[in-house]
Write an enzyme that holds these catalytic residues in place. Structure first.
Site, PDB file in Angstrom:
ATOM      1  N   GLY A  68     -13.490  -2.724   0.934  1.00 22.61           N
ATOM      2  CA  GLY A  68     -13.956  -1.405   0.531  1.00 22.61           C
ATOM      3  C   GLY A  68     -14.831  -1.408  -0.698  1.00 22.61           C
ATOM      4  O   GLY A  68     -15.632  -0.491  -0.907  1.00 22.61           O
ATOM      5  N   HIS A 104      -4.379  14.153  -2.496  1.00 23.65           N
ATOM      6  CA  HIS A 104      -5.264  14.361  -1.353  1.00 23.65           C
ATOM      7  C   HIS A 104      -5.965  15.714  -1.459  1.00 23.65           C
ATOM      8  O   HIS A 104      -7.155  15.830  -1.165  1.00 23.65           O
ATOM      9  CB  HIS A 104      -4.456  14.279  -0.055  1.00 23.65           C
ATOM     10  CG  HIS A 104      -4.060  12.888   0.306  1.00 23.65           C
ATOM     11  ND1 HIS A 104      -2.866  12.578   0.923  1.00 23.65           N
ATOM     12  CD2 HIS A 104      -4.703  11.708   0.142  1.00 23.65           C
ATOM     13  CE1 HIS A 104      -2.805  11.274   1.126  1.00 23.65           C
ATOM     14  NE2 HIS A 104      -3.897  10.724   0.657  1.00 23.65           N
ATOM     15  N   ALA A 134       0.840  -1.202   0.000  1.00 21.44           N
ATOM     16  CA  ALA A 134       0.000   0.000   0.000  1.00 21.44           C
ATOM     17  C   ALA A 134       0.874   1.251   0.000  1.00 21.44           C
ATOM     18  O   ALA A 134       2.067   1.199   0.297  1.00 21.44           O
ATOM     19  CB  ALA A 134      -0.920   0.008   1.215  1.00 21.44           C
ATOM     20  N   ILE A 184       0.742   5.798   0.746  1.00 22.76           N
ATOM     21  CA  ILE A 184       0.037   7.037   1.057  1.00 22.76           C
ATOM     22  C   ILE A 184       0.157   7.895  -0.199  1.00 22.76           C
ATOM     23  O   ILE A 184       1.264   8.085  -0.724  1.00 22.76           O
ATOM     24  CB  ILE A 184       0.603   7.744   2.299  1.00 22.76           C
ATOM     25  CG1 ILE A 184      -0.097   9.099   2.514  1.00 22.76           C
ATOM     26  CG2 ILE A 184       2.105   7.930   2.232  1.00 22.76           C
ATOM     27  CD1 ILE A 184       0.312   9.804   3.812  1.00 22.76           C
ATOM     28  N   SER A 185      -0.966   8.350  -0.708  1.00 17.83           N
ATOM     29  CA  SER A 185      -0.960   9.099  -1.968  1.00 17.83           C
ATOM     30  C   SER A 185      -0.188  10.402  -1.831  1.00 17.83           C
ATOM     31  O   SER A 185       0.048  10.908  -0.724  1.00 17.83           O
ATOM     32  CB  SER A 185      -2.397   9.398  -2.413  1.00 17.83           C
ATOM     33  OG  SER A 185      -3.100   8.219  -2.713  1.00 17.83           O
TER      34      SER A 185
END
Length: 223
Positions: free
Chosen positions: A145, A65, A57, A59-60
């Site tokens: 999700g 964001h 994974a 974090i963008s």
């Protein structure tokens, strides 16, 4: 201009994003200033680029964001209910909580328990984050999700932080009317951001925005 928005502190990062027109509204600027990205990114926190957080994974990048918040802003009113799919390390979940205020709620959902734990621990690094968790303004849960989170539905806004293989009907069903979804969708090997607006009559309009590269919205990897 995104790559030129990196900073040496949270304040300089947000200032550069604002100067480059990636943060457009005062509300988004203030919400991002309240959340120190260093609490959520394991390295290079103030670079405007995605960062790995483990478990396949990321974090963008901060500009993504910012774009998500700006796109969802009409539905991020005080007291709104938000679902953050693929909440990862918890950064955007915290920003969204600031945007909907003390009377709003944000549910962050991820399909890997260590990421759910990571997000909770990251948010607890700040006094405000601990208050959000203790009050129930923010909740992190484990789940698929792609199926949303019906326990807290319907939502004013849904953010999807991983690329979907299709427009999942269950997410639209869990959206208020009116409501809005920000979601990257992969079509023919290419990903684009879509904004879906659910009208008061229940109809859904889809607007295709720009090309992106996200990790896929998939099953949890084998342990």
């Amino acid at each position: 201009m995104a790559w030129r928005s990196s900073g040496t502190s949270n304040e300089s990062l947000i200032a550069n994003l604002t100067r480059n027109g990636l943060v457009k509204s005062d509300r988004v600027k203030e919400a991002m200033l309240k959340v120190d990205r260093a609490h959520y990114a394991p390295a290079h926190a103030y670079e405007d680029s995605p960062q790995p957080i483990g478990h396949r994974a990321t974090i963008s990048a901060p500009h993504m964001h910012a774009s998500a918040c700006e796109s969802l802003l009409p539905r991020l009113t005080p007291g709104a209910r938000v679902l953050d799919i693929g909440s990862g390390s918890g950064y955007l979940t915290a920003v969204l909580a600031n945007l909907v205020g003390p009377s709003g709620t944000v549910v962050g959902i991820d399909h890997i328990q260590p990421l759910v734990d990571m997000a909770t621990n990251n948010m607890a690094k700040s006094e405000e984050g601990r208050r959000m968790l203790e009050s129930g303004r923010v909740k992190f849960v484990k789940g698929d999700g792609r199926k949303g989170w019906r326990e807290e539905a319907p939502y004013d806004a849904i953010h999807v932080g991983a690329a979907a293989a299709e427009h999942h009907q269950e997410l639209s069903e869990q959206l208020k009317a009116p409501g809005r979804i920000f979601v990257p969708v992969e079509e023919d090997g290419v990903q684009h951001i879509y904004v879906l607006d659910k009208r008061e009559d229940g109809s859904v309009d889809k607007e295709k925005l720009y090309g992106v590269r996200y990790v896929p919205l998939t099953d949890a990897p084998p342990e």
